[in-house]
Design a protein around this motif. Structure first.
Motif, mmCIF file in Angstrom:
data_model
loop_
_atom_site.group_PDB
_atom_site.id
_atom_site.type_symbol
_atom_site.label_atom_id
_atom_site.label_comp_id
_atom_site.label_asym_id
_atom_site.label_seq_id
_atom_site.Cartn_x
_atom_site.Cartn_y
_atom_site.Cartn_z
ATOM 1 N N PRO A 182 0.808 -1.209 0.000
ATOM 2 C CA PRO A 182 0.000 0.000 0.000
ATOM 3 C C PRO A 182 0.845 1.265 0.000
ATOM 4 O O PRO A 182 1.986 1.283 0.483
ATOM 5 N N LEU A 183 0.258 2.314 -0.532
ATOM 6 C CA LEU A 183 0.949 3.595 -0.599
ATOM 7 C C LEU A 183 1.383 4.064 0.779
ATOM 8 O O LEU A 183 2.468 4.630 0.932
ATOM 9 N N SER A 184 0.562 3.839 1.787
ATOM 10 C CA SER A 184 0.922 4.283 3.140
ATOM 11 C C SER A 184 2.233 3.647 3.592
ATOM 12 O O SER A 184 3.095 4.314 4.185
ATOM 13 N N VAL A 185 2.400 2.361 3.286
ATOM 14 C CA VAL A 185 3.627 1.666 3.681
ATOM 15 C C VAL A 185 4.813 2.158 2.858
ATOM 16 O O VAL A 185 5.915 2.387 3.384
ATOM 17 N N MET A 186 4.612 2.347 1.549
ATOM 18 C CA MET A 186 5.704 2.804 0.702
ATOM 19 C C MET A 186 6.123 4.230 1.048
ATOM 20 O O MET A 186 7.309 4.576 0.983
ATOM 21 N N PHE A 187 5.153 5.054 1.431
ATOM 22 C CA PHE A 187 5.506 6.418 1.824
ATOM 23 C C PHE A 187 6.310 6.401 3.126
ATOM 24 O O PHE A 187 7.287 7.147 3.271
ATOM 25 N N ASP A 188 5.908 5.538 4.058
ATOM 26 C CA ASP A 188 6.676 5.413 5.304
ATOM 27 C C ASP A 188 8.084 4.906 5.018
ATOM 28 O O ASP A 188 9.044 5.323 5.671
ATOM 29 N N ALA A 245 9.756 5.484 2.282
ATOM 30 C CA ALA A 245 10.474 6.633 1.735
ATOM 31 C C ALA A 245 10.914 7.577 2.846
ATOM 32 O O ALA A 245 12.040 8.093 2.827
ATOM 33 N N ALA A 246 10.032 7.797 3.816
ATOM 34 C CA ALA A 246 10.372 8.681 4.933
ATOM 35 C C ALA A 246 11.566 8.134 5.707
ATOM 36 O O ALA A 246 12.449 8.898 6.148
ATOM 37 N N ASP A 247 11.621 6.819 5.865
ATOM 38 C CA ASP A 247 12.753 6.198 6.572
ATOM 39 C C ASP A 247 14.038 6.346 5.777
ATOM 40 O O ASP A 247 15.094 6.679 6.336
ATOM 41 N N VAL A 248 13.974 6.107 4.464
ATOM 42 C CA VAL A 248 15.161 6.230 3.619
ATOM 43 C C VAL A 248 15.682 7.662 3.657
ATOM 44 O O VAL A 248 16.895 7.898 3.780
ATOM 45 N N VAL A 249 14.774 8.617 3.560
ATOM 46 C CA VAL A 249 15.174 10.025 3.591
ATOM 47 C C VAL A 249 15.780 10.377 4.948
ATOM 48 O O VAL A 249 16.820 11.059 5.021
ATOM 49 N N ALA A 250 15.164 9.913 6.029
ATOM 50 C CA ALA A 250 15.652 10.228 7.377
ATOM 51 C C ALA A 250 17.053 9.669 7.611
ATOM 52 O O ALA A 250 17.861 10.268 8.340
ATOM 53 N N ARG A 251 17.353 8.539 6.999
ATOM 54 C CA ARG A 251 18.683 7.930 7.148
ATOM 55 C C ARG A 251 19.701 8.503 6.168
ATOM 56 O O ARG A 251 20.863 8.091 6.182
ATOM 57 N N GLY A 252 19.275 9.421 5.322
ATOM 58 C CA GLY A 252 20.182 9.984 4.330
ATOM 59 C C GLY A 252 20.649 8.957 3.324
ATOM 60 O O GLY A 252 21.773 9.039 2.814
ATOM 61 N N ALA A 253 19.768 7.972 3.011
ATOM 62 C CA ALA A 253 20.158 6.844 2.179
ATOM 63 C C ALA A 253 19.647 6.935 0.742
ATOM 64 O O ALA A 253 19.751 5.961 -0.008
ATOM 65 N N VAL A 254 19.092 8.086 0.346
ATOM 66 C CA VAL A 254 18.597 8.232 -1.027
ATOM 67 C C VAL A 254 19.772 8.222 -1.997
ATOM 68 O O VAL A 254 20.758 8.946 -1.810
#
Length: 269
Positions: free
Chosen positions: A127-133, A135-144
């Motif tokens: 679900p989009l809710s899970v994928m958005f979360d 993405a938020a985790d990847v961004v927060a870890r500076g892993a993009v």
């Protein structure tokens, strides 16, 4: 013998495992020398994702849309190895623009066949809710990974990219409820196989992200990933029109395409 070699199953005399590639996930991929199978080896925490791919591959195979079958599965404390049947054809990413345009309608038909599997039969969800979360985790870890971003986004701080998507999130969540299908989840050109002689799509591979989602998850990735393959803007317009014609969609939602295309690069990391 290293850990990867230990995880690869033994083969009959005369057959060997030959290195094929290394995916974005970091998995080591091997092709059997007789062309009958592929093996994917993942070490450490990546074995969990490989196990998810195994379950999805097993589930999808009976539907007859042209996907691999699981031949072997091995797991140890150090990693895992998934062995699947090899499918005929070459990756669509290997085709020239004129060839890709000829293959494009059958690729769209293959994707439509996947989307027409009753979503209620699918035990996997993305679900989009899970994928958005995610993405938020990847961004927060500076892993993009900036190489995954469009050129016009590579100089934009990832938190700002995520904030822009968050503004549009409620509308996309509402749309997802109305258009939930079985999605490939990573519908990029390398995951579509094509017969190089007939230029007909023969199947889909790498289904580790398969699950119920908004169909535009797949449509955005296919169109976005193909952009660098076209000779000019006319090729891109033709591909866009052909895709939606084959899918029976009269009024494509370019806003949804853009949203999912911008979200996906933030979910890898």
């Amino acid at each position: 013998m290293n850990t990867i070699e230990q995880l690869l199953p033994r083969l009959p005399t005369g057959a060997t495992w030959e290195p094929a590639s290394e995916g974005e996930s970091g998995d080591a991929v091997f092709r059997r020398s007789d062309g009958a199978a592929f093996a994917k080896v993942s070490l450490g925490a990546g074995a969990v994702s490989l196990d998810e791919e195994r379950h999805r591959t097993e589930w999808l195979a009976p539907y007859g849309i042209g996907s691999a079958r699981v031949l072997d599965w091995r797991v140890t404390t150090e990693g895992a190895c998934l062995v699947t049947t090899a499918l005929p054809g070459v990756p669509a990413s290997d085709l020239q623009a004129t060839e890709l345009l000829r293959a494009w309608p059958s690729m769209a038909q293959r994707l439509r066949a996947l989307h027409e599997i009753p979503s209620g039969e699918c035990p996997f969800a993305r679900p989009l809710s899970v994928m958005f979360d995610r993405a938020a985790d990847v961004v927060a870890r500076g892993a993009v990974n900036p190489e995954f971003l469009d050129p016009d986004q590579q100089d934009v701080p990832p938190p700002l990219l995520l904030e822009r998507l968050h503004t549009d999130l409620p509308r996309r969540l509402a749309q997802e409820k109305q258009d939930l299908v079985v999605c490939h989840g990573d519908a990029c050109l390398p995951n579509f196989l094509v017969d190089p002689q007939t230029l007909r799509c023969t199947g889909l591979i790498d289904v580790g992200r398969l699950g119920t989602a908004d169909r535009y998850v797949d449509l955005s990735l296919l169109l976005g990933n193909a952009r660098d393959s076209w000779r000019d803007a006319q090729d891109a317009r033709t591909a866009h029109a052909l895709l939606f014609t084959q899918l029976g969609i009269d009024a494509p939602d370019d806003g949804r395409l853009d949203f999912y295309l911008r979200l996906d690069p933030l979910t890898w990391g």
